[in-house]
Design an enzyme around this catalytic site. Structure first.
Site, PDB file in Angstrom:
ATOM      1  N   ASP A  24       0.873  -1.174   0.000  1.00  0.00           N
ATOM      2  CA  ASP A  24       0.000   0.000   0.000  1.00  0.00           C
ATOM      3  C   ASP A  24       0.906   1.218   0.000  1.00  0.00           C
ATOM      4  O   ASP A  24       1.450   1.610   1.032  1.00  0.00           O
ATOM      5  CB  ASP A  24      -0.900  -0.016   1.237  1.00  0.00           C
ATOM      6  CG  ASP A  24      -1.745   1.251   1.361  1.00  0.00           C
ATOM      7  OD1 ASP A  24      -1.807   2.027   0.381  1.00  0.00           O
ATOM      8  OD2 ASP A  24      -2.337   1.469   2.437  1.00  0.00           O
ATOM      9  N   LYS A  86       3.166  11.199  -3.408  1.00  0.00           N
ATOM     10  CA  LYS A  86       2.100  10.551  -4.170  1.00  0.00           C
ATOM     11  C   LYS A  86       1.196  11.575  -4.846  1.00  0.00           C
ATOM     12  O   LYS A  86       0.626  11.317  -5.911  1.00  0.00           O
ATOM     13  CB  LYS A  86       1.296   9.641  -3.241  1.00  0.00           C
ATOM     14  CG  LYS A  86       0.220   8.805  -3.926  1.00  0.00           C
ATOM     15  CD  LYS A  86      -0.396   7.857  -2.917  1.00  0.00           C
ATOM     16  CE  LYS A  86      -1.513   7.021  -3.513  1.00  0.00           C
ATOM     17  NZ  LYS A  86      -2.078   6.080  -2.527  1.00  0.00           N
ATOM     18  N   GLU A 190      -7.235   0.614  -4.500  1.00  0.00           N
ATOM     19  CA  GLU A 190      -7.221   0.530  -3.042  1.00  0.00           C
ATOM     20  C   GLU A 190      -8.569   0.082  -2.459  1.00  0.00           C
ATOM     21  O   GLU A 190      -8.598  -0.781  -1.570  1.00  0.00           O
ATOM     22  CB  GLU A 190      -6.775   1.868  -2.453  1.00  0.00           C
ATOM     23  CG  GLU A 190      -5.298   2.157  -2.713  1.00  0.00           C
ATOM     24  CD  GLU A 190      -4.909   3.594  -2.436  1.00  0.00           C
ATOM     25  OE1 GLU A 190      -5.779   4.367  -1.985  1.00  0.00           O
ATOM     26  OE2 GLU A 190      -3.741   3.955  -2.680  1.00  0.00           O
ATOM     27  N   ASP A 212     -12.659   5.505   1.138  1.00  0.00           N
ATOM     28  CA  ASP A 212     -11.199   5.482   1.319  1.00  0.00           C
ATOM     29  C   ASP A 212     -10.656   6.906   1.302  1.00  0.00           C
ATOM     30  O   ASP A 212     -10.537   7.520   0.247  1.00  0.00           O
ATOM     31  CB  ASP A 212     -10.564   4.647   0.204  1.00  0.00           C
ATOM     32  CG  ASP A 212      -9.058   4.496   0.361  1.00  0.00           C
ATOM     33  OD1 ASP A 212      -8.495   5.122   1.284  1.00  0.00           O
ATOM     34  OD2 ASP A 212      -8.447   3.766  -0.435  1.00  0.00           O
TER      35      ASP A 212
END
Length: 624
Positions: A24, A86, A190, A212
Site C-alpha cells: 500500500d 504521491k 485501493e 477510502d
C-alpha cells in the site's frame, strides 16, 4: 490454520512456495504485507513498526534516508525531506506548482520532459524516482522478513493505487516500481483491496461501499460481493483530496486566528502542518486542543474542526452520491460500509458517512493496514501459490476514455465504470477528399470538450488510400489491461494499414529513462557501496568521539599527562580523518588507534565504577 491438510502428493514443498508481497503505497504512510500459513499479515521492521512514513530525505553527500529515520529531518531540513510525493505522481509542472502553497519544495523542469523535478541538496529528482526509493525500502523489508537465513528474492508484488488515479498516475506508479526492481503482478485499486481483505475475513456478501480517505487522495467504490466474486459496480473520488488538505485547512484557520498575513518559512510551514496534524488526530479522542504558533496559543475543539473541514468532507460525500447513482443503487441498499485510510479516524468524517448510509461503518480492520492486507491476498494468488482459488476481481475504469473528433469534441470509446480488462472498438472515417493520414488524439475524462479532458497521447495513422471523404473505414481499438493501463490501435480496414501505441502519458517516464536509471543503478553499484562504507565509518567515528569527550571530563585524573596527550592526539587524528578521508579504511584505522590508546583508560574507569558501587558494603550484603 494451525494444521493444514492436503491430499497425498498435492501439498506444495516449502521451497516451491513463491514469495509475494502486497504494498500500500500511501501519501502519508506505506505498508507492506504478505500471506503466511494462509493468513495475510503486515510485515514489521526490526523495531516492530509496521507503518512506514512515506518520507524520503536527500543528504548533500548523496545519502538517501527513507521512512521513520527520514521523519527526524522534517523540521531540521524540510527542503530536502520529501513528503506526500504521491500527490505529484503523474502530474505535470503546472499541476505540481498549483500545490506549491502547501509543499515547501523548489520545483524544476528538465527540458522537454514535462515532468516536475524537486530540487534537493543531492540533485533534482522526479516524483517517480522519489517514490521508487520508498518502494525499494518496502521491498527490502519484505525480503528481510521472508528470508530464512539465505538470500531472498521476491517473485512479485501487487501495488495498490487510488481507484481514481488516471492513466498518467497509474503509469507513473508502475514506472516507480520498475525502477525499484519489482516485478509488478498487478496494480490494484485501493478500495478493491480493502474489499478483498474484508470479504475474505468476514465472508461478506451483498453490496459494500468502500470509503477510502487517505493522506492525499479520496476514493469511493460500490462493490457487489458474492461467492468469491468482487465486482466493482462504480467508483469515484478525488485524487487531490485527503488528510493533507485537512491539515492545510487547519493551518489557514490558525493563521487567520493569529492575524498572520506574511509568508511562512519552509521550517515554519512544516512545523505548523505537523502541529495541525497532531491537533486533528488528538481531537478523535479529546474534546479540546491548543495549537501553538510562534508563542500564540489557539484553542480548537471538535465542533470548530468539523466547521473547518466541512467543505472538504462535503466534496467526498458528493462523490459518494455520484458513485451510488452510477451503480444504480440507493444508500439504504448498501449492506456494509468499509472505512479505509487514516483520515477516516476524524470524527466529523465518520459522522458524515454514517448520516449518508444510515449505518455505522465497519472498523474491524485497521484502516491504515487493510489495503495492504488485501493486496497481499491478491499477490499470493497471482504469484501462483493458490492455483485453485476461486476469487475473481472485476475492477472498473475510473474515467472514460475516448478520442478527439472534429470541432474539438470527445467521442467516448470506453465509458467510466466499465469492468476491466476490456477491449472496445469504434469505426471512424476521413473528413476530406483524398485524405491519406489521420491524427488520433487519446483523451480521458467525462466532458464533451477536448479542453476539459486530459490528453494522454497523440499518434498518426498514415498510408490511408486516397478516397472521397467518408469512404475510408478506420477502426480504432482501445484495450485496457487488468492494471488499468491502455493500448490504442488504429487500422484502415480496406488496405490493412495499421498502427498502435502503448499509452505513455507525457507526465510519466519514457522507457529509455527507466532503462537509463536502472543502468545507472547497476553501473554505480560499486561507487554506492564505497559511499555507504565511508558513511558507516564516519558515523562510527562520531560515536567514538562523542563517548570519549565526557569520559575524559569525568575521569581524566586517572591518566598521566603523557597518556592523556596521546589519547587527545589520536582523537584529533580521528576527527581529521572523519572530515577529510575518502577511504573508509583510513577512518577505520584511526578508530583502531583510538581504541588501542584508550583500552587501559577504559579498564581503570571500570575499576573505579566497581569500587564506588561496593564502597561501604560488606561481603554478607553483597552475597545477599
Amino acid at each position: 490454520m494451525l494444521l493444514q491438510i492436503s491430499e497425498p502428493g498435492q501439498s506444495a514443498k516449502p521451497h516451491e512456495r513463491k514469495l509475494a508481497i502486497g504494498i500500500d503505497l500511501g501519501t502519508s504512510n506505506s505498508v507492506v504485507a504478505t500471506v503466511r500459513s494462509g493468513e495475510p499479515v503486515v510485515l514489521a521492521d526490526e523495531a516492530g513498526r509496521s507503518i512506514c512514513p512515506s518520507l524520503v530525505h536527500y543528504a548533500a553527500d548523496g545519502e538517501v534516508i527513507v521512512g521513520r529515520e527520514a521523519s527526524e529531518k522534517l523540521l531540521s531540513d524540510p527542503a530536502n525531506t520529501i513528503s506526500s510525493i504521491k500527490r505529484l505522481m503523474g502530474r505535470g509542472v503546472e499541476d505540481s506548482e498549483s500545490l506549491g502553497h502547501s509543499l515547501p519544495y523548489t520545483f524544476a523542469e528538465k527540458a522537454g520532459s514535462g515532468v516536475p523535478y524537486i530540487a534537493t541538496a543531492a540533485g533534482e529528482f522526479s516524483p517517480v524516482e522519489i517514490s521508487s526509493e520508498i518502494l525499494k525500502h518496502l521491498a527490502a523489508l519484505g525480503e528481510r522478513s521472508l528470508s530464512s537465513g539465505s538470500a531472498t528474492q521476491l517473485d512479485g508484488a501487487v501495488i495498490t493505487v487510488p481507484a481514481y488515479f488516471d492513466e498518467a498516475q497509474r503509469q507513473a506508479t508502475k514506472d516507480a516500481a520498475t525502477l525499484a526492481g519489482l516485478n509488478v503482478l498487478r496494480l490494484l485499486n485501493e478500495p478493491t483491496a480493502a474489499a478483498v481483505a474484508y470479504g475474505l475475513d468476514q465472508q461478506a456478501e451483498g453490496l459494500i461501499a468502500v470509503y477510502d480517505l487517505g493522506g492525499g487522495t479520496f476514493d469511493v467504490s460500490i462493490l457487489r460481493l458474492s461467492k468469491g466474486v468482487f465486482e466493482v459496480l462504480s467508483t469515484g473520488g478525488d485524487s487531490a483530496l485527503g488528510g493533507d488538505d485537512f491539515d492545510q485547512s487547519i493551518v489557514e484557520w490558525v493563521l487567520a486566528q493569529c492575524s498572520h498575513e506574511g509568508v511562512l518559512t519552509p521550517i515554519e510551514q512544516r512545523a505548523l502542518l505537523l502541529k495541525a496534524r497532531d491537533a486533528k488526530e488528538q481531537l478523535a479522542t479529546v474534546e479540546l486542543v491548543s495549537v501553538d504558533f510562534n508563542g500564540q496559543l489557539v484553542e480548537l475543539n471538535r465542533e470548530c474542526l468539523a466547521e473547518i473541514l466541512q467543505p472538504l468532507i462535503s466534496r467526498s460525500i458528493k462523490s459518494c452520491r455520484r458513485a451510488l447513482r452510477d451503480a444504480d443503487v440507493n444508500a439504504d441498499e448498501v449492506d456494509n460500509v468499509v472505512l479505509v485510510g487514516g483520515s477516516t479516524r476524524t470524527l466529523a468524517v465518520r459522522k458524515a458517512v454514517t448520516d449518508l448510509f444510515k449505518q455505522e461503518p465497519l472498523a474491524d480492520l485497521d484502516p491504515d493496514r487493510v489495503v495492504a492486507l488485501g493486496a497481499a491476498i491478491q499477490a499470493d494468488i497471482l504469484v501462483g501459490n493458490k492455483p485453485d482459488s476461486e476469487m475473481l476481481l472485476l475492477d472498473v475504469i475510473p474515467l472514460s476514455l475516448g478520442i478527439e473528433t472534429m470541432g474539438g469534441l470527445v467521442e467516448q470509446i470506453i465509458s467510466r465504470n466499465t469492468p476491466i480488462p476490456v477491449a472496445k472498438a469504434q469505426e471512424f472515417t476521413t473528413f476530406k477528399d483524398g485524405q491519406t493520414a489521420m491524427a488520433v488524439h487519446v483523451l480521458q475524462g467525462e466532458r464533451d470538450l477536448v479542453t476539459a479532458c486530459r490528453s494522454l497521447a497523440r499518434f498518426e495513422l498514415r498510408g490511408i488510400p486516397p478516397m472521397v471523404a467518408g469512404a475510408a473505414k478506420i477502426r480504432v481499438v482501445f484495450q485496457v489491461d487488468a492494471d488499468g493501463l491502455l493500448m490504442v490501435s488504429a487500422e484502415e480496414l480496406t488496405s490493412g494499414v495499421k498502427t498502435s501505441v502503448d499509452i505513455k502519458p507525457s507526465y510519466g517516464l519514457a522507457d529509455d529513462d527507466i532503462s537509463r536509471m536502472l543502468q545507472d543503478s547497476f553501473s554505480h553499484a560499486e561507487d554506492d557501496m564505497r559511499a555507504r562504507a565511508l558513511r558507516e565509518q564516519q558515523v562510527e567515528a562520531e560515536r567514538v568521539l562523542e563517548a570519549l569527550v565526557p569520559a575524559l571530563e569525568a575521569d581524566g585524573d586517572l591518566l598521566s599527562d603523557e597518556e592523556r596527550q596521546a589519547i587527545v592526539q589520536s582523537m584529533e587524528s580521528l576527527l581529521q580523518a572523519r572530515q577529510s578521508a575518502d577511504n573508509p579504511r583510513e577512518i577505520e584505522a584511526a578508530i583502531e588507534v583510538v581504541a588501542q590508546r584508550t583500552d587501559d583508560f577504559a579498564a581503570r574507569r571500570m575499576d573505579r565504577s566497581i569500587k564506588a558501587a561496593l564502597a561501604g558494603q560488606n561481603l554478607d550484603d553483597i552475597d545477599s
